[in-house]
Design a protein around this motif. Structure first.
Motif, PDB file in Angstrom:
ATOM      1  N   ALA A  51       0.817  -1.210   0.000  1.00  0.00           N
ATOM      2  CA  ALA A  51       0.000   0.000   0.000  1.00  0.00           C
ATOM      3  C   ALA A  51       0.851   1.261   0.000  1.00  0.00           C
ATOM      4  O   ALA A  51       1.972   1.272   0.511  1.00  0.00           O
ATOM      5  CB  ALA A  51      -0.899   0.000   1.234  1.00  0.00           C
ATOM      6  N   ILE A  52       0.286   2.333  -0.551  1.00  0.00           N
ATOM      7  CA  ILE A  52       0.834   3.670  -0.358  1.00  0.00           C
ATOM      8  C   ILE A  52       0.423   4.097   1.039  1.00  0.00           C
ATOM      9  O   ILE A  52      -0.726   3.885   1.448  1.00  0.00           O
ATOM     10  CB  ILE A  52       0.302   4.636  -1.428  1.00  0.00           C
ATOM     11  CG1 ILE A  52       0.877   4.260  -2.792  1.00  0.00           C
ATOM     12  CG2 ILE A  52       0.621   6.084  -1.068  1.00  0.00           C
ATOM     13  CD1 ILE A  52       0.296   5.035  -3.951  1.00  0.00           C
ATOM     14  N   HIS A  53       1.350   4.674   1.788  1.00  0.00           N
ATOM     15  CA  HIS A  53       1.078   5.099   3.159  1.00  0.00           C
ATOM     16  C   HIS A  53       1.028   6.621   3.223  1.00  0.00           C
ATOM     17  O   HIS A  53       1.939   7.297   2.732  1.00  0.00           O
ATOM     18  CB  HIS A  53       2.165   4.588   4.109  1.00  0.00           C
ATOM     19  CG  HIS A  53       2.111   3.116   4.328  1.00  0.00           C
ATOM     20  ND1 HIS A  53       2.141   2.558   5.576  1.00  0.00           N
ATOM     21  CD2 HIS A  53       1.995   2.073   3.463  1.00  0.00           C
ATOM     22  CE1 HIS A  53       2.062   1.248   5.481  1.00  0.00           C
ATOM     23  NE2 HIS A  53       1.986   0.922   4.200  1.00  0.00           N
ATOM     24  N   ILE A  54      -0.017   7.126   3.843  1.00  0.00           N
ATOM     25  CA  ILE A  54      -0.139   8.554   4.116  1.00  0.00           C
ATOM     26  C   ILE A  54      -0.213   8.679   5.631  1.00  0.00           C
ATOM     27  O   ILE A  54      -1.165   8.211   6.254  1.00  0.00           O
ATOM     28  CB  ILE A  54      -1.394   9.152   3.459  1.00  0.00           C
ATOM     29  CG1 ILE A  54      -1.355   8.928   1.946  1.00  0.00           C
ATOM     30  CG2 ILE A  54      -1.528  10.639   3.807  1.00  0.00           C
ATOM     31  CD1 ILE A  54      -2.647   9.252   1.234  1.00  0.00           C
ATOM     32  N   VAL A  55       0.815   9.256   6.230  1.00  0.00           N
ATOM     33  CA  VAL A  55       0.868   9.442   7.682  1.00  0.00           C
ATOM     34  C   VAL A  55       0.961  10.939   7.926  1.00  0.00           C
ATOM     35  O   VAL A  55       1.998  11.561   7.653  1.00  0.00           O
ATOM     36  CB  VAL A  55       2.063   8.701   8.316  1.00  0.00           C
ATOM     37  CG1 VAL A  55       2.104   8.944   9.819  1.00  0.00           C
ATOM     38  CG2 VAL A  55       2.002   7.213   8.010  1.00  0.00           C
ATOM     39  N   GLY A  56      -0.127  11.516   8.422  1.00  0.00           N
ATOM     40  CA  GLY A  56      -0.156  12.964   8.534  1.00  0.00           C
ATOM     41  C   GLY A  56       0.064  13.575   7.162  1.00  0.00           C
ATOM     42  O   GLY A  56      -0.602  13.219   6.202  1.00  0.00           O
ATOM     43  N   ALA A  90       2.811  13.219   5.318  1.00  0.00           N
ATOM     44  CA  ALA A  90       3.818  12.477   4.544  1.00  0.00           C
ATOM     45  C   ALA A  90       3.153  11.383   3.712  1.00  0.00           C
ATOM     46  O   ALA A  90       2.342  10.601   4.218  1.00  0.00           O
ATOM     47  CB  ALA A  90       4.847  11.855   5.480  1.00  0.00           C
ATOM     48  N   VAL A  91       3.523  11.328   2.446  1.00  0.00           N
ATOM     49  CA  VAL A  91       3.028  10.300   1.524  1.00  0.00           C
ATOM     50  C   VAL A  91       4.234   9.482   1.087  1.00  0.00           C
ATOM     51  O   VAL A  91       5.220  10.035   0.589  1.00  0.00           O
ATOM     52  CB  VAL A  91       2.331  10.926   0.294  1.00  0.00           C
ATOM     53  CG1 VAL A  91       1.814   9.841  -0.639  1.00  0.00           C
ATOM     54  CG2 VAL A  91       1.218  11.875   0.716  1.00  0.00           C
ATOM     55  N   SER A  92       4.155   8.151   1.287  1.00  0.00           N
ATOM     56  CA  SER A  92       5.314   7.323   0.953  1.00  0.00           C
ATOM     57  C   SER A  92       4.895   5.947   0.457  1.00  0.00           C
ATOM     58  O   SER A  92       3.785   5.484   0.694  1.00  0.00           O
ATOM     59  CB  SER A  92       6.229   7.162   2.173  1.00  0.00           C
ATOM     60  OG  SER A  92       5.573   6.445   3.194  1.00  0.00           O
ATOM     61  N   PHE A  93       5.831   5.327  -0.232  1.00  0.00           N
ATOM     62  CA  PHE A  93       5.744   3.917  -0.615  1.00  0.00           C
ATOM     63  C   PHE A  93       7.137   3.340  -0.425  1.00  0.00           C
ATOM     64  O   PHE A  93       8.092   3.805  -1.043  1.00  0.00           O
ATOM     65  CB  PHE A  93       5.281   3.739  -2.055  1.00  0.00           C
ATOM     66  CG  PHE A  93       5.157   2.297  -2.454  1.00  0.00           C
ATOM     67  CD1 PHE A  93       4.108   1.526  -1.982  1.00  0.00           C
ATOM     68  CD2 PHE A  93       6.101   1.713  -3.275  1.00  0.00           C
ATOM     69  CE1 PHE A  93       3.995   0.181  -2.339  1.00  0.00           C
ATOM     70  CE2 PHE A  93       5.991   0.374  -3.644  1.00  0.00           C
ATOM     71  CZ  PHE A  93       4.943  -0.386  -3.171  1.00  0.00           C
ATOM     72  N   ARG A  94       7.231   2.358   0.469  1.00  0.00           N
ATOM     73  CA  ARG A  94       8.519   1.803   0.887  1.00  0.00           C
ATOM     74  C   ARG A  94       9.412   2.925   1.412  1.00  0.00           C
ATOM     75  O   ARG A  94       9.030   3.634   2.316  1.00  0.00           O
ATOM     76  CB  ARG A  94       9.154   0.993  -0.221  1.00  0.00           C
ATOM     77  CG  ARG A  94       8.302  -0.192  -0.627  1.00  0.00           C
ATOM     78  CD  ARG A  94       8.953  -1.008  -1.684  1.00  0.00           C
ATOM     79  NE  ARG A  94       8.033  -2.051  -2.119  1.00  0.00           N
ATOM     80  CZ  ARG A  94       8.414  -3.200  -2.585  1.00  0.00           C
ATOM     81  NH1 ARG A  94       9.686  -3.471  -2.711  1.00  0.00           N
ATOM     82  NH2 ARG A  94       7.516  -4.082  -2.964  1.00  0.00           N
ATOM     83  N   ASP A  95      10.582   3.130   0.794  1.00  0.00           N
ATOM     84  CA  ASP A  95      11.479   4.181   1.279  1.00  0.00           C
ATOM     85  C   ASP A  95      11.395   5.457   0.442  1.00  0.00           C
ATOM     86  O   ASP A  95      12.164   6.383   0.638  1.00  0.00           O
ATOM     87  CB  ASP A  95      12.921   3.679   1.337  1.00  0.00           C
ATOM     88  CG  ASP A  95      13.479   3.295  -0.024  1.00  0.00           C
ATOM     89  OD1 ASP A  95      12.701   3.176  -0.994  1.00  0.00           O
ATOM     90  OD2 ASP A  95      14.704   3.107  -0.122  1.00  0.00           O
TER      91      ASP A  95
END
Length: 148
Positions: free
Chosen positions: A82-87, A89-94
């Motif tokens: 999954a694509i991660h959105i934390v607050g 920040a949008v990321s995928f892996r590193d």
């Protein structure tokens, strides 16, 4: 595509200790989205809840954490595809995507019916998920209201 509350959140003071955990919400799509992944001790509970909806962690396309507190990000590790959105920040892996600016009010569009927006909260980078479904418009807001 209406949001499904997998687990209700809570915040309470009991026996001289403070207890808290976030709500965990599923949007069954496509795309499939999990919002707030609870504490690191809740992995089995999340796996079982997804299974009840005929999903596995690999079926989840996005994980959105309304902010970075430990009771909201604890099981992000389960969702490796999954694509991660934390607050903000949008990321995928590193890889962190720098082409999106929540701070300027820019919405992150997941689909025609799901978007992530910056909202006030108890951190400087809270986000909320807005879902439009046949039940109307729903906002998943994380810790918008909290009691101690």
């Amino acid at each position: 595509m209406a949001p499904i509350v997998l687990f209700d959140g809570y915040s309470k003071f009991q026996d001289g200790n403070y207890y808290a955990n976030c709500s965990c919400v599923l949007i069954k799509g496509p795309p499939n989205v999990v919002i707030d992944t609870m504490t690191a001790w809740d992995g089995e509970r999340i796996l079982e809840a997804l299974q009840k909806h005929s999903l596995t962690c690999d079926d989840i396309n996005y994980v959105v954490c309304t902010h970075g507190h430990s009771d909201h990000i604890g099981c992000n590790y389960l969702f490796k595809k999954a694509i991660h959105i934390v607050g903000h920040a949008v990321s995928f892996r590193d890889k962190y995507f720098s082409d999106h600016n929540f701070a300027n009010g820019e919405e992150y569009i997941i689909s025609d019916n799901i978007k992530v927006i910056s909202t006030p909260g108890h951190t400087l980078q809270d986000v909320s998920v807005i879902v439009q479904s046949n039940m109307g418009i729903t906002a998943i807001t994380g810790d918008l209201f909290e009691k101690i």
